[in-house]
Structure formats: structure tokens, C-alpha cells
Enzyme design. Structure first.
Site, PDB file in Angstrom:
ATOM      1  N   ASP A  81      72.591  67.111  42.738  1.00 10.38           N
ATOM      2  CA  ASP A  81      73.554  68.218  42.825  1.00 10.38           C
ATOM      3  C   ASP A  81      74.365  68.209  44.126  1.00 10.38           C
ATOM      4  O   ASP A  81      73.978  67.628  45.126  1.00 10.38           O
ATOM      5  CB  ASP A  81      72.853  69.582  42.649  1.00 10.38           C
ATOM      6  CG  ASP A  81      71.667  69.769  43.603  1.00 10.38           C
ATOM      7  OD1 ASP A  81      71.040  68.769  44.016  1.00 10.38           O
ATOM      8  OD2 ASP A  81      71.371  70.937  43.945  1.00 10.38           O
ATOM      9  N   GLU A 139      68.604  70.748  43.402  1.00 14.11           N
ATOM     10  CA  GLU A 139      67.681  70.838  44.542  1.00 14.11           C
ATOM     11  C   GLU A 139      68.109  71.932  45.502  1.00 14.11           C
ATOM     12  O   GLU A 139      67.288  72.534  46.190  1.00 14.11           O
ATOM     13  CB  GLU A 139      67.622  69.488  45.284  1.00 14.11           C
ATOM     14  CG  GLU A 139      66.601  69.427  46.419  1.00 14.11           C
ATOM     15  CD  GLU A 139      67.092  70.047  47.721  1.00 14.11           C
ATOM     16  OE1 GLU A 139      66.284  70.647  48.449  1.00 14.11           O
ATOM     17  OE2 GLU A 139      68.295  69.960  48.009  1.00 14.11           O
ATOM     18  N   GLU A 140      69.427  72.197  45.548  1.00 12.64           N
ATOM     19  CA  GLU A 140      69.975  73.066  46.601  1.00 12.64           C
ATOM     20  C   GLU A 140      69.753  74.555  46.362  1.00 12.64           C
ATOM     21  O   GLU A 140      69.902  75.351  47.281  1.00 12.64           O
ATOM     22  CB  GLU A 140      71.489  72.821  46.757  1.00 12.64           C
ATOM     23  CG  GLU A 140      71.858  71.400  47.175  1.00 12.64           C
ATOM     24  CD  GLU A 140      71.622  71.116  48.661  1.00 12.64           C
ATOM     25  OE1 GLU A 140      71.131  72.019  49.360  1.00 12.64           O
ATOM     26  OE2 GLU A 140      71.917  69.989  49.095  1.00 12.64           O
ATOM     27  N   HIS A 364      75.579  69.163  55.034  1.00  8.14           N
ATOM     28  CA  HIS A 364      76.232  70.428  54.651  1.00  8.14           C
ATOM     29  C   HIS A 364      77.495  70.698  55.487  1.00  8.14           C
ATOM     30  O   HIS A 364      77.974  71.831  55.529  1.00  8.14           O
ATOM     31  CB  HIS A 364      75.262  71.623  54.735  1.00  8.14           C
ATOM     32  CG  HIS A 364      74.095  71.501  53.785  1.00  8.14           C
ATOM     33  ND1 HIS A 364      73.361  72.579  53.357  1.00  8.14           N
ATOM     34  CD2 HIS A 364      73.539  70.428  53.160  1.00  8.14           C
ATOM     35  CE1 HIS A 364      72.398  72.162  52.539  1.00  8.14           C
ATOM     36  NE2 HIS A 364      72.492  70.853  52.407  1.00  8.14           N
TER      37      HIS A 364
HETATM   38 NI    NI Z   1      69.701  67.429  50.386  1.00  7.96          NI
END
Ligand code: NI
Length: 393
Positions: A81, A139-140, A364
Site C-alpha cells: 500500500d 500495512e499503513e 513518509h
Molecule cells: Ni512502511
């Protein structure tokens, strides 16, 4: 196979893995919405042949390489993702999805795993047992895709599980290994401080939630500094503080939000209790009231000692000596921990930082990028892990 042929094969592998990564990078999808990504992964896996492919959930893919010979079941996981970030890298293959970006490297994880599958399919005769490739969604975003996949049985019968994260804090050409506590349990909290609103010039008629909230923030910092063993890692961060609408109005409420990170289960239980004691005491001292919500996130990633030591050998065999480096644990979280509930495992870190090429931005970040040579490192390690754990003896 001559050495020249081998070099061509390695070069072709590298090229496809980089192409897959760039394709995925150009077409990122948010957590639980990885439809095209999952389809791309499934189609690519089908093109390799010789795999049992299923969709445990609508946007995840499971591929099983069943050798037909008895042996252990090794699971390998890649997450797929992206994040709600507007890309600012200026790369030729930058995101074409508005406001969505692969800013954590999961495009690289997916491409690396595809590269490993392709190699291992060709090595079927040299393997025993089963290699299971988990292409995980989401996962996020808590509650995460890993738990869902475990519930759908993807870990049934698995004897070992491994996974990796491309890692911006490590130089390209190095691989970070951690034994034991590796990534923290990330919990989230929300606090509402309720005072009594009124005129900014007549504070005596109000209970100011901005002042009380500020005391709460300050006092929460005494938990880690004074109530936790200095040798136990813990984080309490207030990351949002929203209150008020204008300069001459004392608002009614202040909204605080933040994160707590721990490894130790006892500490994980105790910190919210300490937090509430402080919030209760501080608000009461000033005549305010409060609401406190605490939500547990992923379990901590705890690397199995034996598997980690074997990974050290695997990295050396795959990449040569001096590539594996001991790494400190990190207080970031990962739902890989859900798979580790079912089998002993290791989560390792592949360096992607390359200062000379300006690849220095953290995960990020809108300018996050990877040194793509790390992808080949990942493929080699996953392939070597299969040979190590599931090779014909
Ligand atoms: Ni990651």
C-alpha cells in the site's frame, strides 16, 4: 550456464524488478484499495507459472510454491500500500494518482518479492517443502491487512516467516538486523479537555481548556522521564492540540491527540493508566473535566533469536561479508508482528540511503526515494533464505 549467461540472467532480473517497482510507483493505491496493484501482482505471478495463487482478501495475493517434497513451510511477506502524500520527487515515474504516493518503499517491497518468486520458481527442483509468498494489503492503516490475512489462514502450517523494509536510515549496500525487540507497539490516544468558554478579556468567568491542556501536555512528559525504567524504551508524544476559533474567545474545549510506543507488555498496560491519572488530576485541579480514549495498535515486532542468527548467515552468503550490520530497534510500528504470532520470524532492514545521489529523505516524506540497487540485495536475500531453510540436502 556460463558466467556470461549468469550475468545476463542477473541483469535481466534486475531490469524486471526495477521496471515493476517503477510501474507500481507510478500507480500507487491507498490501504485497503490496492485493486490494480493486486491485479498487477497476480498477473505477474501467473506469468511465472508453477504457482498456486489465491486472493485471501479482495486486495491481497497469496502465492504458494509447493515442491511436492516434504519439508518446512517458509513464508515471505511484502506489503503493497501507498500513503496519502503528494509526491514531490520530480522522478520520471512519479505518481500519477493525485495525492497518493509510495513514500514508504512498499513499491520496492512488492517488486523485490516478485523478483524472488521468479528466481525461486526456476529453482523448484533444488527446494523442499513449500515457499509461501504473502503480498499484503494495508500495512499503513490500523487494524492493518496482516491480521486479516492471518485470520484467512495464510500462516497455517508455516514454520518460519521473514519480511523486510527498505530503510532510509541505512546506507545502500548494508542490511540491518535486530534480535529480539525490533519495532514498537504503536498505540493512539485522544484527550478532550472540557472547560468553560467565555470572553478572552474576562478569564475569571471561564475555565480555560487551552491552559489546562497545556498543563496536561507538560505533565504527560513526566511519565517517560520519571515513571518508566530508564532502560525500558517508551515514547509518549502529543502530536495534535486543537482549540479555539479566534483571539478574544476562550474556547469550551481543547482536543489533544498523540501516540504511545512501547515494547514491554506490562509497560504497555501501565502507561495509559499513568496518563489517565495525570489527566484526571490536572483537569480536576483547574475545575475542568476530560474524556480519554486509548486505542491499542499493532503488536510489537519481536525477532526470533534463532531465525535472526540464521538471517545473519543468509545475508553473508547472499551479499558477502560486512553487509549485515547490527541495528538498534526502532520505535516505529509494523503489522508484520501479526505473522510472528503464528511462527518464529525475522523482519530485517535493507539500506536505501545514498547521500551522493541525494537520496536522503525519510520515510513518509514527499521527496522520499530509494537507491534501486537495494532491490537486487533484497531479491538475493529472499532467494538465499529459501535455499537456506528449504534447500534440498
Ligand atoms: Ni512502511
Amino acid at each position: 550456464m556460463t558466467f556470461a549467461d549468469f550475468k545476463d540472467a542477473a541483469g535481466a532480473m534486475r531490469d524486471s524488478v526495477v521496471q515493476w517497482r517503477r510501474h507500481l510507483h507510478e500507480h500507487p493505491e491507498l490501504s485497503f484499495h490496492e485493486s490494480e496493484t493486486a491485479q498487477f501482482v497476480e498477473d505477474t505471478l501467473v506469468s511465472f507459472g508453477g504457482l498456486e495463487i489465491t486472493r485471501p482478501t479482495p486486495t491481497s495475493v497469496l502465492a504458494r510454491l509447493v515442491t511436492g517434497r516434504p519439508g518446512p513451510v517458509l513464508a515471505m511477506r511484502a506489503d503493497m500500500d501507498a500513503l496519502p502524500i503528494t509526491e514531490a520527487t520530480g522522478l520520471l515515474f512519479a505518481s500519477t494518482a493525485k495525492g497518493v504516493m509510495h513514500a514508504c518503499g512498499h513499491d520496492g517491497h512488492t517488486a523485490t518479492m516478485l523478483g524472488a518468486v521468479q528466481q525461486l520458481v526456476g529453482m523448484r527442483e533444488q527446494l523442499v517443502g513449500e515457499i509461501r509468498f504473502i503480498f499484503q494489503h494495508a500495512e499503513e492503516v490500523y487494524p492493518g491487512g496482516a491480521e486479516e490475512m492471518v485470520q484467512r489462514g495464510v500462516m497455517d502450517g508455516v514454520t518460519r516467516v521473514i519480511g523486510a523494509h527498505l530503510w532510509a536510515q541505512l546506507d545502500v549496500g548494508t542490511v540491518g538486523l535486530v534480535e529480539g525487540a525490533t519495532m514498537a507497539a504503536p498505540d493512539t490516544f485522544w484527550i478532550t479537555v472540557r472547560g468553560k468558554g467565555g470572553h478572552g478579556g474576562i478569564p475569571q468567568q471561564t475555565v480555560d481548556p487551552v491552559l489546562v491542556g497545556a498543563h496536561v501536555v507538560t505533565n504527560l512528559q513526566s511519565i517517560v522521564s520519571r515513571a518508566v525504567d530508564p532502560l525500558d524504551p517508551a515514547v509518549v508524544s502529543v502530536t495534535q492540540f486543537h482549540a479555539g476559533t479566534t483571539h478574544n474567545v476562550i474556547p469550551e474545549t481543547a482536543e489533544l491527540n498523540g501516540t504511545v510506543r512501547t515494547f514491554d507488555p506490562e509497560l504497555r498496560t501501565r502507561i495509559p493508566q499513568l496518563m489517565e491519572r495525570i489527566i484526571r488530576g490536572v483537569t480536576e485541579a483547574h475545575g475542568a473535566t476530560y474524556a480519554f480514549t486509548y486505542e491499542r495498535g499493532y503488536r510489537p515486532v519481536i525477532n526470533d533469536v534463532t531465525v535472526t542468527r540464521e538471517m545473519q548467515e543468509i545475508v553473508e552468503a547472499a551479499c558477502g561479508p560486512n553487509v549485515a550490520v547490527p541495528m538498534r530497534p526502532t520505535m516505529t510500528g509494523e503489522d508484520f508482528s501479526a505473522f510472528q504470532q503464528k511462527a518464529p520470524g525475522n523482519f530485517f532492514f535493507i539500506g536505501i540511503r545514498n547521500e551522493a545521489r541525494g537520496i536522503v529523505h525519510p520515510h513518509h516524506h514527499p521527496r522520499f526515494d530509494i537507491d534501486e540497487s537495494a532491490l537486487e540485495t533484497g531479491v538475493k536475500i529472499f532467494v538465499q533464505a529459501a535455499r537456506h531453510f528449504n534447500g534440498v540436502r
